[in-house]
Design a protein around this motif. Sequence first.
Motif, PDB file in Angstrom:
ATOM      1  N   HIS A 121       0.836  -1.208   0.000  1.00 16.50           N
ATOM      2  CA  HIS A 121       0.000   0.000   0.000  1.00 16.50           C
ATOM      3  C   HIS A 121       0.870   1.256   0.000  1.00 16.50           C
ATOM      4  O   HIS A 121       0.517   2.255  -0.653  1.00 16.50           O
ATOM      5  CB  HIS A 121      -0.930  -0.006   1.212  1.00 16.50           C
ATOM      6  CG  HIS A 121      -2.096  -0.934   1.073  1.00 16.50           C
ATOM      7  ND1 HIS A 121      -3.147  -0.690   0.219  1.00 16.50           N
ATOM      8  CD2 HIS A 121      -2.368  -2.134   1.663  1.00 16.50           C
ATOM      9  CE1 HIS A 121      -4.031  -1.662   0.297  1.00 16.50           C
ATOM     10  NE2 HIS A 121      -3.583  -2.556   1.164  1.00 16.50           N
ATOM     11  N   ARG A 125       0.692   4.091  -2.958  1.00 15.13           N
ATOM     12  CA  ARG A 125       0.398   5.502  -2.651  1.00 15.13           C
ATOM     13  C   ARG A 125       1.513   6.401  -3.154  1.00 15.13           C
ATOM     14  O   ARG A 125       1.252   7.483  -3.722  1.00 15.13           O
ATOM     15  CB  ARG A 125       0.217   5.691  -1.142  1.00 15.13           C
ATOM     16  CG  ARG A 125      -1.054   5.137  -0.567  1.00 15.13           C
ATOM     17  CD  ARG A 125      -1.274   5.637   0.852  1.00 15.13           C
ATOM     18  NE  ARG A 125      -0.178   5.275   1.741  1.00 15.13           N
ATOM     19  CZ  ARG A 125      -0.139   4.159   2.465  1.00 15.13           C
ATOM     20  NH1 ARG A 125      -1.118   3.282   2.403  1.00 15.13           N
ATOM     21  NH2 ARG A 125       0.884   3.912   3.261  1.00 15.13           N
ATOM     22  N   ASP A 130      -2.529   3.791  -6.233  1.00 19.60           N
ATOM     23  CA  ASP A 130      -3.583   3.243  -5.377  1.00 19.60           C
ATOM     24  C   ASP A 130      -4.968   3.529  -5.935  1.00 19.60           C
ATOM     25  O   ASP A 130      -5.901   2.754  -5.714  1.00 19.60           O
ATOM     26  CB  ASP A 130      -3.450   3.772  -3.949  1.00 19.60           C
ATOM     27  CG  ASP A 130      -3.355   5.290  -3.867  1.00 19.60           C
ATOM     28  OD1 ASP A 130      -2.741   5.911  -4.758  1.00 19.60           O
ATOM     29  OD2 ASP A 130      -3.890   5.855  -2.889  1.00 19.60           O
ATOM     30  N   ARG A 131      -5.135   4.600  -6.693  1.00 20.07           N
ATOM     31  CA  ARG A 131      -6.444   4.960  -7.242  1.00 20.07           C
ATOM     32  C   ARG A 131      -6.946   3.941  -8.254  1.00 20.07           C
ATOM     33  O   ARG A 131      -8.152   3.874  -8.531  1.00 20.07           O
ATOM     34  CB  ARG A 131      -6.374   6.345  -7.910  1.00 20.07           C
ATOM     35  CG  ARG A 131      -5.345   6.436  -9.032  1.00 20.07           C
ATOM     36  CD  ARG A 131      -5.108   7.878  -9.478  1.00 20.07           C
ATOM     37  NE  ARG A 131      -3.927   8.020 -10.290  1.00 20.07           N
ATOM     38  CZ  ARG A 131      -3.925   8.474 -11.548  1.00 20.07           C
ATOM     39  NH1 ARG A 131      -5.067   8.805 -12.130  1.00 20.07           N
ATOM     40  NH2 ARG A 131      -2.788   8.603 -12.211  1.00 20.07           N
TER      41      ARG A 131
END
Length: 230
Positions: A121, A125, A130-131
């Motif tokens: 994660h 990011r 991450d989107r």
Amino acid sequence: MRDALNLVFDLDGTLIHSAPQIHDAANKVFLAKGLPGFPYETVRGFIGNGVGVLVRRLLAHQGLPPEGPLHAELVAGFISIYEEAFDLTTLYPGVTDALVALSAAGHRLAICTNKPQGPTHAVLRHFGLDRFFPIVIGGDSLPQRKPDPAPLRAALSGLQPAPALFIGDSEVDAQTAQAAGVPLALFTQGYRTAAPESLGAKLVFDDFAALPRLIGHLAARFRVQDAPIA
């Protein structure tokens, strides 16, 4: 969307070139214990089955017991260093543009990696990826890790039913795809050692700029009756 696919991506060696970062973290934790460091190619050759296996292989390479308290201390130290270290990690060229195009085409995306959840994660990011990935399965998300098919199946279970494709770079990814009954798209610039033609990939590519077009062609040919459904 009729031709939309479920696309599950590996991370290290597929979306990100992280071997230099892994090499740096491994050497730091071994040197902190008064143990020798490793050449880059040695560490690179051991990537793919998660941190625990990496450390076991490195210990065995030095003739040390691959299990026990030292292993646990090295794994914990590695993760603490690696979780927020990005200075030696890069995206492969064209990754972000490819993910934008694939998302815009209606394909649903997920991550299935043997990297622990925390570093996974964090690096997603850091690079703004991450989107794209509402579903992320890491190496410590389940009791099983790749090449067991359970993590890939878990990633797919979080997506809508559709034909699926696993995008990876290594023998571990090929074994995972085969075990799960999911076709493999093989990125040839990653960390595999075997010849690409030996891994049974449905699709082989060396440039992310070409991936949306290749997947578009593949999606148009996929049908529910001849592709795995998740």
